[in-house]
Scaffold this motif. Structure first.
Motif, mmCIF file in Angstrom:
data_model
loop_
_atom_site.group_PDB
_atom_site.id
_atom_site.type_symbol
_atom_site.label_atom_id
_atom_site.label_comp_id
_atom_site.label_asym_id
_atom_site.label_seq_id
_atom_site.Cartn_x
_atom_site.Cartn_y
_atom_site.Cartn_z
ATOM 1 N N GLN A 153 0.802 -1.220 0.000
ATOM 2 C CA GLN A 153 0.000 0.000 0.000
ATOM 3 C C GLN A 153 0.840 1.277 0.000
ATOM 4 N N GLU A 154 2.147 1.161 0.185
ATOM 5 C CA GLU A 154 2.997 2.342 0.303
ATOM 6 C C GLU A 154 3.418 2.872 -1.071
ATOM 7 N N PRO A 155 3.742 4.174 -1.170
ATOM 8 C CA PRO A 155 4.187 4.753 -2.444
ATOM 9 C C PRO A 155 5.668 4.474 -2.710
ATOM 10 N N GLU A 156 6.018 3.212 -2.749
ATOM 11 C CA GLU A 156 7.392 2.792 -3.025
ATOM 12 C C GLU A 156 7.354 1.473 -3.776
ATOM 13 N N ALA A 157 8.417 1.180 -4.483
ATOM 14 C CA ALA A 157 8.421 0.020 -5.369
ATOM 15 C C ALA A 157 8.575 -1.284 -4.599
ATOM 16 N N THR A 158 7.810 -2.280 -5.010
ATOM 17 C CA THR A 158 7.923 -3.645 -4.510
ATOM 18 C C THR A 158 7.889 -4.567 -5.708
ATOM 19 N N MET A 159 8.921 -5.363 -5.890
ATOM 20 C CA MET A 159 8.956 -6.288 -7.030
ATOM 21 C C MET A 159 8.732 -7.708 -6.551
ATOM 22 N N ILE A 160 7.764 -8.359 -7.158
ATOM 23 C CA ILE A 160 7.410 -9.712 -6.750
ATOM 24 C C ILE A 160 7.407 -10.619 -7.974
ATOM 25 N N MET A 161 7.838 -11.839 -7.752
ATOM 26 C CA MET A 161 7.909 -12.827 -8.827
ATOM 27 C C MET A 161 7.200 -14.089 -8.346
ATOM 28 N N ALA A 162 6.042 -14.382 -8.938
ATOM 29 C CA ALA A 162 5.250 -15.553 -8.565
ATOM 30 C C ALA A 162 5.606 -16.699 -9.502
ATOM 31 N N CYS A 163 6.311 -17.690 -8.977
ATOM 32 C CA CYS A 163 6.793 -18.824 -9.779
ATOM 33 C C CYS A 163 5.787 -19.963 -9.664
ATOM 34 N N GLY A 164 4.967 -20.129 -10.679
ATOM 35 C CA GLY A 164 3.952 -21.164 -10.659
ATOM 36 C C GLY A 164 4.376 -22.412 -11.402
ATOM 37 N N THR A 165 3.429 -23.340 -11.520
ATOM 38 C CA THR A 165 3.713 -24.599 -12.202
ATOM 39 C C THR A 165 3.816 -24.415 -13.704
ATOM 40 N N THR A 166 2.913 -23.605 -14.257
ATOM 41 C CA THR A 166 2.887 -23.429 -15.712
ATOM 42 C C THR A 166 3.222 -22.009 -16.150
ATOM 43 N N THR A 167 3.128 -21.032 -15.252
ATOM 44 C CA THR A 167 3.427 -19.648 -15.613
ATOM 45 C C THR A 167 4.252 -18.979 -14.521
ATOM 46 N N THR A 168 4.961 -17.938 -14.912
ATOM 47 C CA THR A 168 5.688 -17.092 -13.968
ATOM 48 C C THR A 168 5.194 -15.662 -14.160
ATOM 49 N N GLN A 169 4.769 -15.036 -13.062
ATOM 50 C CA GLN A 169 4.271 -13.667 -13.123
ATOM 51 C C GLN A 169 5.236 -12.745 -12.385
ATOM 52 N N VAL A 170 5.587 -11.652 -13.020
ATOM 53 C CA VAL A 170 6.515 -10.681 -12.445
ATOM 54 C C VAL A 170 5.845 -9.317 -12.458
ATOM 55 N N ALA A 171 5.950 -8.571 -11.369
ATOM 56 C CA ALA A 171 5.321 -7.248 -11.317
ATOM 57 C C ALA A 171 6.063 -6.341 -10.362
ATOM 58 N N VAL A 172 5.990 -5.055 -10.647
ATOM 59 C CA VAL A 172 6.421 -4.011 -9.716
ATOM 60 C C VAL A 172 5.156 -3.344 -9.197
ATOM 61 N N LEU A 173 4.980 -3.367 -7.871
ATOM 62 C CA LEU A 173 3.764 -2.849 -7.235
ATOM 63 C C LEU A 173 4.056 -1.551 -6.504
ATOM 64 N N SER A 174 3.064 -0.679 -6.480
ATOM 65 C CA SER A 174 3.146 0.559 -5.710
ATOM 66 C C SER A 174 1.733 1.080 -5.510
ATOM 67 N N LEU A 175 1.445 1.585 -4.313
ATOM 68 C CA LEU A 175 0.125 2.127 -3.979
ATOM 69 C C LEU A 175 -1.003 1.132 -4.243
ATOM 70 N N GLY A 176 -0.750 -0.143 -3.922
ATOM 71 C CA GLY A 176 -1.799 -1.155 -3.989
ATOM 72 C C GLY A 176 -2.152 -1.654 -5.369
ATOM 73 N N SER A 177 -1.368 -1.312 -6.397
ATOM 74 C CA SER A 177 -1.649 -1.814 -7.737
ATOM 75 C C SER A 177 -0.341 -2.022 -8.479
ATOM 76 N N SER A 178 -0.419 -2.673 -9.632
ATOM 77 C CA SER A 178 0.792 -2.970 -10.387
ATOM 78 C C SER A 178 1.133 -1.818 -11.324
#
Length: 345
Positions: A153-178
């Motif tokens: 929820q903060e106004p700062e960058a958060t990078m997350i990488m969701a490593c799944g079985t069939t897909t990998t999702q990568v995003a930079v989040l800030s203020l509750g959205s990507s």
């Protein structure tokens, strides 16, 4: 985030329908289901024989009239009716009766980033079939970030990488959205497949269908990094004779075999960083990337990402349950919303 935190606080249970595992969180109770997303069906009668762990053990060991199916692929429900039957079996009569007693049953569910309308509708209809009167959908990346304690929820960058079985999702989040995100059609299965193909072509060896993650068998200690063991013994079935045998596998050759699928993941990370504003990228220099999802535990993957990106890489605590844990935090009201009210004159 598709649903607001206020709407999520009214939900009674949350579901993370993954390609590998299904997890259910009940408000006030906690995690009640953590089982493989597998169901076994008798094709002669249409009866559901088993779900979860027991159904997974049946794979490759059933007579012709018993079919083992996975109703979820890549985080998307591909067979709504079978997904509903599987969930009923996983929840059990006791939990289902407790949920049915709710006067206006509400549910929450994870959906992949930028899921299309059909995928969102399939997730909604699956939970409606369980008796939910209203279903709130949450981006898997945001739920996972909340579950591993990142300041979404903060106004700062958060990078997350969701490593799944069939897909990998990568995003930079800030203020509750990507701010920037990428969905890469490469996951743990692609890495496993690359190793299986390498063993078949180079050693004429077939791994048994019930082997627990071919990568985990083929590698140990430092995993896919160059500091790992030079060779390891692996057992399987000879392609020609059909007899069981073991071979010594060169782990350097295995690393080369899985380079192609992992390169696609690195390319996706690069695209996400290029789309981000410079101020957010600067935040990530110290914070780095947080890995979640079951495939985040592939040995040596975090070290390879550190070397390729030059950024810190962290594996979340219990990475495989971060998404459903994040949904649980939202249901329990542990996340305070960021108030961005307009400034009055």
């Amino acid at each position: 985030m598709t649903a607001s935190l206020e709407q999520l606080r009214r939900c009674h249970f949350a579901v993370d329908l993954g390609a590998a595992r299904t997890r259910v969180y009940v408000r006030g109770v906690g995690l009640v289901v953590d089982q493989p997303s597998v169901a076994a069906v008798n094709t002669r009668t249409g009866a559901l024989i088993a779900v979860g762990e027991f159904a997974e053990r049946m794979k490759g060991r059933t007579p012709h009239y018993i079919r083992v199916v996975r109703p979820v692929s890549g985080g998307t429900v591909v067979d709504i009716e079978m997904a509903q039957r599987m969930l009923r079996g996983l929840l059990g009569d006791k939990v289902r009766r407790a949920l049915r007693r709710k006067p206006y049953l509400r549910a929450a569910a994870c959906t992949p980033h930028e899921a299309d309308p059909l995928a969102r509708r399939a997730a909604t209809e699956t939970l409606v079939g369980l008796g939910a009167r209203r279903v709130e959908l949450v981006d898997t990346l945001i739920a996972a970030a909340v579950g591993c304690g990142l300041p979404v929820q903060e106004p700062e960058a958060t990078m997350i990488m969701a490593c799944g079985t069939t897909t990998t999702q990568v995003a930079v989040l800030s203020l509750g959205s990507s701010v920037a995100a990428e969905r890469i059609p490469v996951g743990g299965e692609a890495v496993d497949h690359a190793i299986v193909q390498h063993l078949r072509h180079q050693h004429e060896l077939t791994l048994p269908g019930q082997s627990v993650r071919p990568l985990h068998i083929a590698l140990s200690n430092m995993g896919i990094t160059a500091q790992g063991p030079a060779s390891t013994e692996i057992r399987g079935r000879d392609v020609v004779t059909g007899l069981a045998r073991s071979v010594q596998v060169d782990t350097a050759a295995v690393r080369n075999a899985i380079e192609t699928p992992l390169t696609a993941v690195l390319d996706g990370i690069g695209r996400v960083l290029r789309e981000c504003p410079p101020d957010l990228v600067a935040d990530l220099v110290d914070r780095g990337i947080t890995m979640v999802g079951g495939s985040a535990l592939l040995p040596g993957l975090d070290q390879m990402l550190r070397e390729a990106t030059g950024m810190p890489v962290h594996i979340a605590e219990q990475p495989d349950v971060c998404a459903v844990r994040g949904l649980g935090y939202m249901l329990e009201g542990r996340i305070e919303p960021l108030m961005l009210a307009p400034i009055g004159a």
